[in-house]
Design an enzyme around this catalytic site. Structure first.
Site, PDB file in Angstrom:
ATOM      1  N   ASN A   1      72.703  61.018  37.722  1.00 17.86           N
ATOM      2  CA  ASN A   1      71.950  62.226  37.397  1.00 17.86           C
ATOM      3  C   ASN A   1      70.908  61.862  36.353  1.00 17.86           C
ATOM      4  O   ASN A   1      71.258  61.365  35.284  1.00 17.86           O
ATOM      5  CB  ASN A   1      72.890  63.311  36.848  1.00 17.86           C
ATOM      6  CG  ASN A   1      72.154  64.613  36.562  1.00 17.86           C
ATOM      7  OD1 ASN A   1      71.042  64.825  37.047  1.00 17.86           O
ATOM      8  ND2 ASN A   1      72.761  65.471  35.780  1.00 17.86           N
ATOM      9  N   GLY A   2      69.647  62.087  36.679  1.00 18.45           N
ATOM     10  CA  GLY A   2      68.581  61.771  35.727  1.00 18.45           C
ATOM     11  C   GLY A   2      67.426  61.102  36.430  1.00 18.45           C
ATOM     12  O   GLY A   2      67.343  61.096  37.658  1.00 18.45           O
TER      13      GLY A   2
ATOM     14  N   LYS B   1      60.862  86.505  39.521  1.00 16.93           N
ATOM     15  CA  LYS B   1      62.060  86.644  40.375  1.00 16.93           C
ATOM     16  C   LYS B   1      61.653  86.679  41.836  1.00 16.93           C
ATOM     17  O   LYS B   1      62.258  86.046  42.680  1.00 16.93           O
ATOM     18  CB  LYS B   1      62.762  87.951  39.971  1.00 16.93           C
ATOM     19  CG  LYS B   1      64.219  88.010  39.918  1.00 16.93           C
ATOM     20  CD  LYS B   1      64.993  87.213  38.933  1.00 16.93           C
ATOM     21  CE  LYS B   1      64.389  86.087  38.252  1.00 16.93           C
ATOM     22  NZ  LYS B   1      65.160  85.320  37.334  1.00 16.93           N
TER      23      LYS B   1
ATOM     24  N   HIS C   1      39.418  93.904  33.674  1.00 19.49           N
ATOM     25  CA  HIS C   1      38.567  92.759  33.332  1.00 19.49           C
ATOM     26  C   HIS C   1      38.568  91.700  34.425  1.00 19.49           C
ATOM     27  O   HIS C   1      38.416  90.518  34.140  1.00 19.49           O
ATOM     28  CB  HIS C   1      38.997  92.164  31.990  1.00 19.49           C
ATOM     29  CG  HIS C   1      38.875  93.147  30.864  1.00 19.49           C
ATOM     30  ND1 HIS C   1      37.661  93.629  30.432  1.00 19.49           N
ATOM     31  CD2 HIS C   1      39.823  93.786  30.129  1.00 19.49           C
ATOM     32  CE1 HIS C   1      37.857  94.504  29.459  1.00 19.49           C
ATOM     33  NE2 HIS C   1      39.166  94.628  29.255  1.00 19.49           N
TER      34      HIS C   1
ATOM     35  N   CYS D   1      70.926  67.903  40.040  1.00 19.09           N
ATOM     36  CA  CYS D   1      71.954  66.991  40.519  1.00 19.09           C
ATOM     37  C   CYS D   1      73.255  67.296  39.773  1.00 19.09           C
ATOM     38  O   CYS D   1      73.275  67.540  38.586  1.00 19.09           O
ATOM     39  CB  CYS D   1      71.635  65.522  40.316  1.00 19.09           C
ATOM     40  SG  CYS D   1      70.197  64.987  41.218  1.00 19.09           S
TER      41      CYS D   1
ATOM     42  N   GLU E   1      60.496  83.245  42.988  1.00 25.38           N
ATOM     43  CA  GLU E   1      61.614  82.291  43.082  1.00 25.38           C
ATOM     44  C   GLU E   1      62.411  82.440  44.367  1.00 25.38           C
ATOM     45  O   GLU E   1      62.755  81.456  44.994  1.00 25.38           O
ATOM     46  CB  GLU E   1      62.598  82.517  41.910  1.00 25.38           C
ATOM     47  CG  GLU E   1      62.221  81.876  40.613  1.00 25.38           C
ATOM     48  CD  GLU E   1      63.282  82.126  39.545  1.00 25.38           C
ATOM     49  OE1 GLU E   1      63.621  83.306  39.294  1.00 25.38           O
ATOM     50  OE2 GLU E   1      63.772  81.155  38.954  1.00 25.38           O
TER      51      GLU E   1
ATOM     52  N   LYS F   1      69.349  75.311  39.337  1.00 20.36           N
ATOM     53  CA  LYS F   1      69.692  76.169  38.203  1.00 20.36           C
ATOM     54  C   LYS F   1      69.420  75.462  36.881  1.00 20.36           C
ATOM     55  O   LYS F   1      68.966  76.075  35.920  1.00 20.36           O
ATOM     56  CB  LYS F   1      71.175  76.537  38.312  1.00 20.36           C
ATOM     57  CG  LYS F   1      71.656  77.469  37.229  1.00 20.36           C
ATOM     58  CD  LYS F   1      71.657  78.886  37.715  1.00 20.36           C
ATOM     59  CE  LYS F   1      71.985  79.891  36.653  1.00 20.36           C
ATOM     60  NZ  LYS F   1      71.007  80.999  36.660  1.00 20.36           N
TER      61      LYS F   1
ATOM     62  N   ARG G   1      73.260  73.131  40.867  1.00 18.36           N
ATOM     63  CA  ARG G   1      72.416  72.178  40.131  1.00 18.36           C
ATOM     64  C   ARG G   1      71.444  71.439  41.049  1.00 18.36           C
ATOM     65  O   ARG G   1      70.544  70.732  40.579  1.00 18.36           O
ATOM     66  CB  ARG G   1      73.306  71.155  39.424  1.00 18.36           C
ATOM     67  CG  ARG G   1      74.252  71.759  38.413  1.00 18.36           C
ATOM     68  CD  ARG G   1      75.148  70.697  37.845  1.00 18.36           C
ATOM     69  NE  ARG G   1      74.408  69.746  37.068  1.00 18.36           N
ATOM     70  CZ  ARG G   1      74.307  69.744  35.751  1.00 18.36           C
ATOM     71  NH1 ARG G   1      74.923  70.661  35.055  1.00 18.36           N
ATOM     72  NH2 ARG G   1      73.612  68.825  35.125  1.00 18.36           N
TER      73      ARG G   1
ATOM     74  N   GLU H   1      58.706  88.876  34.420  1.00 14.62           N
ATOM     75  CA  GLU H   1      60.008  88.447  34.921  1.00 14.62           C
ATOM     76  C   GLU H   1      60.222  88.954  36.359  1.00 14.62           C
ATOM     77  O   GLU H   1      60.761  88.245  37.206  1.00 14.62           O
ATOM     78  CB  GLU H   1      61.115  88.944  33.973  1.00 14.62           C
ATOM     79  CG  GLU H   1      62.541  88.622  34.395  1.00 14.62           C
ATOM     80  CD  GLU H   1      62.831  87.133  34.597  1.00 14.62           C
ATOM     81  OE1 GLU H   1      62.016  86.283  34.208  1.00 14.62           O
ATOM     82  OE2 GLU H   1      63.888  86.828  35.186  1.00 14.62           O
TER      83      GLU H   1
ATOM     84  N   TRP I   1      69.199  67.085  43.808  1.00 15.23           N
ATOM     85  CA  TRP I   1      67.874  67.716  43.753  1.00 15.23           C
ATOM     86  C   TRP I   1      66.913  66.543  43.661  1.00 15.23           C
ATOM     87  O   TRP I   1      66.875  65.835  42.653  1.00 15.23           O
ATOM     88  CB  TRP I   1      67.757  68.606  42.529  1.00 15.23           C
ATOM     89  CG  TRP I   1      66.473  69.405  42.468  1.00 15.23           C
ATOM     90  CD1 TRP I   1      66.254  70.643  42.988  1.00 15.23           C
ATOM     91  CD2 TRP I   1      65.250  69.015  41.832  1.00 15.23           C
ATOM     92  NE1 TRP I   1      64.965  71.042  42.728  1.00 15.23           N
ATOM     93  CE2 TRP I   1      64.329  70.065  42.013  1.00 15.23           C
ATOM     94  CE3 TRP I   1      64.834  67.886  41.127  1.00 15.23           C
ATOM     95  CZ2 TRP I   1      63.029  70.024  41.532  1.00 15.23           C
ATOM     96  CZ3 TRP I   1      63.534  67.841  40.640  1.00 15.23           C
ATOM     97  CH2 TRP I   1      62.648  68.907  40.839  1.00 15.23           C
TER      98      TRP I   1
END
Ligand code: G6P
Length: 567
Positions: free
Chosen positions: A96-97, A447, A466, A2, A450, A562, A27, A443, A70
């Site tokens: 926001n929160g 990526k 294994h 947010c 995502e 983000k 955000r 990574e 968000w």
């Protein structure tokens, strides 16, 4: 998570807030809204992106607040989008929160006959403010004290060219100009208007008007000095992720230059144990940091995912927090527990004035430049460089400009390498590596997950046999990363084992060919520990190309944001 923003002053508040929301959109971007102080309060909300708000009518309001969301509580619908209006329509709030006690507060409001129009936790703030029978600044204090959890909010009231601000648990910065004031979740959104910002601390609240900011804490007026905003707004471009990757060589140089002026905390030299803490991509940088610090200095290191961090303080501990945004709630929560236990803290972040930068005992600024795409790219590479420089410094070795120039040249070459192949995307995809290359493999897989929503996992080369090798057949493909001479034999054997079972193999290698079906050969680095900065680039580009080929938006992948400011 947010983004919230407000403007008050002589200019057109609607236009300034809409522009600012675009800068905050990374955000959160599942819905958006704006409140304008006109004759009465005008509120516009959409279940879409910020650009949908461009349709709203022109306005000559001088005060406005905006929000890009968000979702935490309630689906991303127009009703759940912010701003929320109080029952009497006289107060609008953006938040926001996460308000942890919102269920109790909703019940209290219901008992007073107030029906909530959304499923959000945030709406309660607007009603609670309207119920307070006092001056608005005092109402903000009183209501703020009743909210548990993270509750940073902005409020406007009918008939007033003022913005009421309260920060708790999520960032808030204010810039005051000649006859105008701006406030926003992060300094990037303020950067087109000012090069200075006052960063609010938890529990601080106040009122912003054309004549300035009145700030309070616990009922007492306080004064705070502005800090220099060391970022500039990104240029408009079709794809931020691509632009950010291309910018890497200059970003690496800035990280190196920034390190020259960095005073290493004395605790690092004597640290018996170094804890490295981060989330997502930043956690992968922590894994690299552990490896390079242990190899270079012999110090005992532990890399921990921030949400799993439970410190047991020992004499001689030092905790390093790696976070691009400096606002990730899990990382900040881990930082706070270290501070409570007296463990010295160092933040490695990309955002000056961020919570991590301000709250850690010392901080190192990456200077990678603003990173807008949700998936971290250049900031990851700069984090690796910073940790390498830190390890070398602690070991007493200087890193010369010539080494950095070599990395920059190699980065340029690696950026031109094409790893994308249709068949990779049509296969079960595995990322394989050993030692530092296993971190790069992780990574690369992250990526891809995502920004393409495709399943991809990473495995250490030697571990395949294994269990996971059971998945290898003609429908499998493996990307094998090889940057260390000492691991080459092992990786050659792994590639052989994979091919023997019909899997297609693509090697990203700084150590020459390793017997794969196809090789992307990158420059051999004088200092192998620097190779992960280079070898990750074809993997980042692979994810980017795949995302674009699938017709997705790599800058704003679904369900992500983000800066994750909720725990
Ligand atoms: C979110 C983003 C990730 C990022 C992580 C840590 O989960 O989606 O891409 O790596 O946050 O962010 P930070 O700002 O702390 O580095």
């Amino acid at each position: 998570m947010c983004g919230i923003i407000g403007y008050v002053g002589g200019r057109n508040a609607r236009d300034i807030v809409l522009e600012g929301l675009k800068l905050l959109e990374y955000r959160g971007y599942d819905s958006a809204g704006i409140a304008l102080v006109e004759d009465s309060l005008a509120v516009y909300k959409t279940a879409g992106r910020v650009r949908e708000l461009n349709m709203l009518p022109k306005s000559d309001a001088h005060t406005a607040i905006g929000h890009t969301r968000w979702a935490t509580h309630g689906r991303p619908t127009a009703a759940n989008a912010h701003p929320h209006l109080s029952f009497d329509g006289k107060i609008a709030v953006v938040h926001n929160g996460v308000i942890e006690n919102f269920a109790v507060l909703r019940e209290e409001l219901a008992a007073k006959g107030i029906t909530l129009l959304s499923d959000t936790d945030s709406e309660v703030i607007a009603h609670m403010l309207a119920l307070e029978n006092c001056d608005m600044t005092e109402a903000v204090r009183r209501v703020g004290e009743r909210l548990k959890g993270a509750a940073t909010f902005l409020a406007v009231k009918e008939g007033e060219d003022k913005i009421y601000i309260r920060r708790f648990g999520a960032s808030m910065a204010v810039s005051v100009g000649e006859g105008e004031g701006f406030c926003a979740s992060d300094v990037l959104a303020l950067s087109p208007h000012s090069d200075r910002a006052i960063v609010l601390g938890d529990g601080e609240y106040g009122v912003l008007s054309a004549s300035g900011l009145d700030l309070f804490k616990d009922g007492r007026r306080i004064k705070k000095q502005p800090i220099l905003i060391r970022c500039s707004p990104p240029k408009d471009c079709a794809c931020h992720m691509s632009a950010e990757l291309e910018e890497l060589p200059e970003a690496l140089q800035r990280t190196y230059d920034s390190f020259k002026n960095f005073h290493i905390p004395s605790e690092l030299a004597g640290a018996k144990r170094i804890l490295l803490v981060g989330c997502g991509t930043a956690y992968h940088a922590c894994l690299y940091g552990k490896l390079v610090l242990e190899r270079e200095t012999g110090a005992r290191c532990e890399a921990v995912v921030a949400s799993e961090f439970e410190p047991d303080a020992n004499e001689g501990d030092l905790a390093i927090f790696v976070t691009q945004s400096g606002e990730t709630a899990d990382t900040l929560s881990a930082l706070h527990s270290c501070k409570r236990q007296g463990i010295p803290t160092l933040a490695i972040t990309n955002v000056a004035g961020s919570s991590a930068a301000l709250e850690a005992d010392s901080s190192f600024l990456l200077e990678a430049g603003a990173e807008i795409a949700v998936a971290a790219t250049k900031s990851y590479c700069c984090q690796l460089l910073a940790l390498y420089l830190l390890a070398k410094k602690r070991a007493g070795h200087a890193v010369e400009q010539s080494e950095i120039s070599e990395v920059k040249r190699a980065a340029r070459e690696a950026l031109d390498a094409v790893a994308y192949e249709e068949r990779l995307m049509n296969s079960k995809l595995f990322f394989i590596g050993k030692g530092q290359d296993y971190i790069t493999a992780r990574e690369g897989a992250l990526k891809l997950r995502e920004i393409t929503y495709r399943q991809a996992d990473a495995y250490p080369a030697g571990e395949l046999k294994h269990g996971t090798i059971a998945l290898m057949d003609e429908g499998a493909a493996a990307i094998v990363v090889a940057t260390e001479e000492r691991a080459k034999c092992r990786l050659v054997a792994t590639v052989e084992e994979l091919r023997a079972r019909g899997a297609y193999t693509l090697a990203v290698s700084c150590v020459g060919e390793i017997g794969a079906d196809k090789h992307i050969l990158l420059p051999r680095m004088r200092e192998e520990a620097l190779a992960p900065i280079i070898s990750v680039l074809p993997l980042q580009y692979l994810a980017l190309t795949a995302s674009l080929t699938l017709g997705l938006d790599p800058d704003k992948p679904r369900n992500l944001a983000k800066s994750v400011t909720v725990i």
